[in-house]
Design a protein around this motif. Sequence first.
Motif, mmCIF file in Angstrom:
data_model
loop_
_atom_site.group_PDB
_atom_site.id
_atom_site.type_symbol
_atom_site.label_atom_id
_atom_site.label_comp_id
_atom_site.label_asym_id
_atom_site.label_seq_id
_atom_site.Cartn_x
_atom_site.Cartn_y
_atom_site.Cartn_z
ATOM 1 N N GLN A 182 0.563 -1.381 -0.227
ATOM 2 C CA GLN A 182 0.183 -0.116 0.321
ATOM 3 C C GLN A 182 0.751 0.737 0.241
ATOM 4 O O GLN A 182 0.879 1.932 -0.768
ATOM 5 C CB GLN A 182 -0.743 -0.196 1.282
ATOM 6 C CG GLN A 182 -1.803 -0.723 1.195
ATOM 7 C CD GLN A 182 -3.213 -0.319 0.395
ATOM 8 O OE1 GLN A 182 -2.672 0.390 -0.486
ATOM 9 N NE2 GLN A 182 -3.932 -0.750 0.255
ATOM 10 N N LYS A 185 2.064 1.538 -3.315
ATOM 11 C CA LYS A 185 1.434 1.844 -4.413
ATOM 12 C C LYS A 185 0.982 3.833 -4.364
ATOM 13 O O LYS A 185 1.034 4.653 -4.872
ATOM 14 C CB LYS A 185 0.180 1.560 -4.480
ATOM 15 C CG LYS A 185 0.339 0.155 -4.308
ATOM 16 C CD LYS A 185 -1.299 -0.540 -4.706
ATOM 17 C CE LYS A 185 -1.364 -1.570 -4.934
ATOM 18 N NZ LYS A 185 -2.151 -2.883 -4.728
ATOM 19 N N ARG A 189 1.737 6.423 -6.512
ATOM 20 C CA ARG A 189 0.874 7.423 -7.099
ATOM 21 C C ARG A 189 1.354 8.733 -6.667
ATOM 22 O O ARG A 189 1.212 10.229 -7.733
ATOM 23 C CB ARG A 189 -0.860 7.605 -6.757
ATOM 24 C CG ARG A 189 -1.619 6.155 -7.259
ATOM 25 C CD ARG A 189 -2.399 6.024 -6.244
ATOM 26 N NE ARG A 189 -2.403 5.176 -5.627
ATOM 27 C CZ ARG A 189 -3.394 4.328 -4.728
ATOM 28 N NH1 ARG A 189 -3.869 5.092 -4.012
ATOM 29 N NH2 ARG A 189 -2.979 2.811 -4.330
#
Length: 193
Positions: A182, A185, A189
């Motif tokens: 997580q 990610k 982003r």
Amino acid sequence: MMTPEQFAAAQQANLTAMVEMSQRAFANVEKLANLNLEAARSVLEESAAHTKALLSAKDPQEVVALQSGLLQPAADKATAYGRQVQDIVTTAQAEVTKLVEAQVAEAQTKLQSLVETAAKSAPAGSEGAVAMFQQAVAASTAAFENAQKAGKQAISTAEANFQTLSANATKAVQSAAQTVAQGAKTASRAKKA
């Protein structure tokens, strides 16, 4: 009184039991050594492959992704290794227990036979002493059986604790791997934005 033939037979039986126990112990040590060699070989090969992949990574996100992808398989392998070690140790313990129980059962049978023979040939008036000796034999047999049960319970408890520990460790690693994934990610982003 034991005859020389009975003594020789008892010594031969003890030697046979000792040789069998030694052979089984050696076989289990060999299994454990082979498991350790295979685990070391696997870790070495996987470490080399992982290092090559890290060195060829093009950006920090790829490094984080590679690292996070390593956590779960490593935990799974460690858990599998622990289970294999536990299986080897449990098997070895069961084999030794079986051999010892057989030897003790044989010794108890011989002792009981000796007590019965002595009771039959005991002089008049010694019934109390014979009864007391028979009670002592019965008490020692019961104590051995209780110790055996306690040992088996301890082993069962240890196995259950190992299973619980393995399950908890696997869950913790899965959770950590998800958290790292997580985070990777989110970082990816954020970099794109």
